[in-house]
Structures are given as C-alpha cells and as structure tokens.
Write an enzyme that holds these catalytic residues in place. Structure first.
Site, PDB file in Angstrom:
ATOM      1  N   THR A  58     -93.352 -64.331  31.485  1.00  0.00           N
ATOM      2  CA  THR A  58     -92.205 -64.519  32.363  1.00  0.00           C
ATOM      3  C   THR A  58     -91.307 -65.565  31.710  1.00  0.00           C
ATOM      4  OG1 THR A  58     -91.502 -64.879  34.667  1.00  0.00           O
ATOM      5  CG2 THR A  58     -93.311 -66.255  33.857  1.00  0.00           C
ATOM      6  N   TYR A  59     -90.397 -66.145  32.489  1.00  0.00           N
ATOM      7  CA  TYR A  59     -89.524 -67.183  31.940  1.00  0.00           C
ATOM      8  C   TYR A  59     -89.499 -68.378  32.886  1.00  0.00           C
ATOM      9  CZ  TYR A  59     -86.119 -65.220  35.211  1.00  0.00           C
ATOM     10  OH  TYR A  59     -85.495 -64.770  36.341  1.00  0.00           O
ATOM     11  N   ALA A  73     -92.323 -60.318  40.665  1.00  0.00           N
ATOM     12  CA  ALA A  73     -93.523 -59.511  40.425  1.00  0.00           C
ATOM     13  C   ALA A  73     -94.729 -60.356  40.024  1.00  0.00           C
ATOM     14  CB  ALA A  73     -93.231 -58.469  39.351  1.00  0.00           C
ATOM     15  N   SER A 100     -89.677 -65.092  37.396  1.00  0.00           N
ATOM     16  CA  SER A 100     -89.795 -66.392  36.743  1.00  0.00           C
ATOM     17  C   SER A 100     -90.999 -67.192  37.227  1.00  0.00           C
ATOM     18  CB  SER A 100     -88.531 -67.238  36.918  1.00  0.00           C
ATOM     19  OG  SER A 100     -88.393 -67.665  38.259  1.00  0.00           O
ATOM     20  N   LYS A 159     -98.127 -76.082  25.537  1.00  0.00           N
ATOM     21  CA  LYS A 159     -98.848 -75.510  26.681  1.00  0.00           C
ATOM     22  C   LYS A 159     -99.015 -76.563  27.756  1.00  0.00           C
ATOM     23  CE  LYS A 159    -103.724 -76.309  25.610  1.00  0.00           C
ATOM     24  NZ  LYS A 159    -105.046 -75.672  25.555  1.00  0.00           N
TER      25      LYS A 159
END
Length: 125
Positions: free
Chosen positions: A57-58, A72, A25, A9
């Site tokens: 997301t990526y 988005a 992304s 994280k």
C-alpha cells in the site's frame, strides 16, 4: 547492477484501526515516518505477524500512536495485530558497502523504543 534492498522498516507495530471505507493506504504516526525517513505516498509492504498476510500500500501521515489500515487493506489486518512495515530502494551494487537501512523499533503503543542503522550486516561479494 541495481539491487532491491531494505531501506527502512517499522518493526512490530500494533494496528490501531481499520477503515474499510477510506480511500486506501496506511496511516502512520508522523514520528515513526520521520524516524524511518518515510515520505507521504511512498509504497510500503506490510507483513502481518498474526495471520501471515503480506501486501503493498502507500503511506499517509497519521495521529500520534496511529497505525491504521485503510480501504481494501482493512480486510487484511485487525486492530491489535502486529505488523512490520517495510520500504525498499534500488541501490547500485558499488554503493551497498555504505548503505544502511533505518530500523525503527516500537513498543505495543507504537512509541519509538530505538532507531538503528544496521551496521551488523556487511555486504560482501
């Protein structure tokens, strides 16, 4: 049995941009990606501390200091918001005793303050 465990994280990153017209992304400073062993296109969960939004997301590499939500996701975070970026892994139960996530702590400019491998919490059964 496999368990879904926090793999890495980035804690309390500051959003620097939101680009609605980009193709999705999150753009993340490459130094932060390296510190947390994130890879391009890896799925991440985003937790917005300011408004409570949580979404996936990526990852794509960004410029130094950059944390930018694209597509988005740009509707869910604003520049200045504080977020947590988390990645999870499936880990076999017998490997849990040796598994340690990468915890990347940053300042308000997204500079790395500290990288820890969590040794405080031990899995017990």
């Amino acid at each position: 049995m496999k368990r879904h465990i926090l793999r890495a994280k980035i804690h309390r990153a500051t959003v620097t941009g939101a680009n609605l017209n980009y193709e999705g992304s999150i753009s993340i400073d490459e130094r932060l990606l390296e510190a947390g062993k994130f890879v391009v296109f890896e799925k991440v969960d985003i937790y917005n501390v300011n408004n409570g939004n949580r979404f996936s997301t990526y990852v794509i590499p960004g410029k130094p200091g950059e944390i930018s939500l694209n597509g988005a996701a740009a509707r869910l975070c604003m520049p200045g918001d504080i977020i947590i970026i988390a990645s999870y892994a499936e880990v076999e139960e017998e490997e849990l005793h040796h598994f340690r996530p990468y915890l990347v702590y940053v300042d308000d400019k997204n500079n790395i303050l500290e990288v820890k491998r969590d040794m405080e919490h031990v899995f017990t059964f």
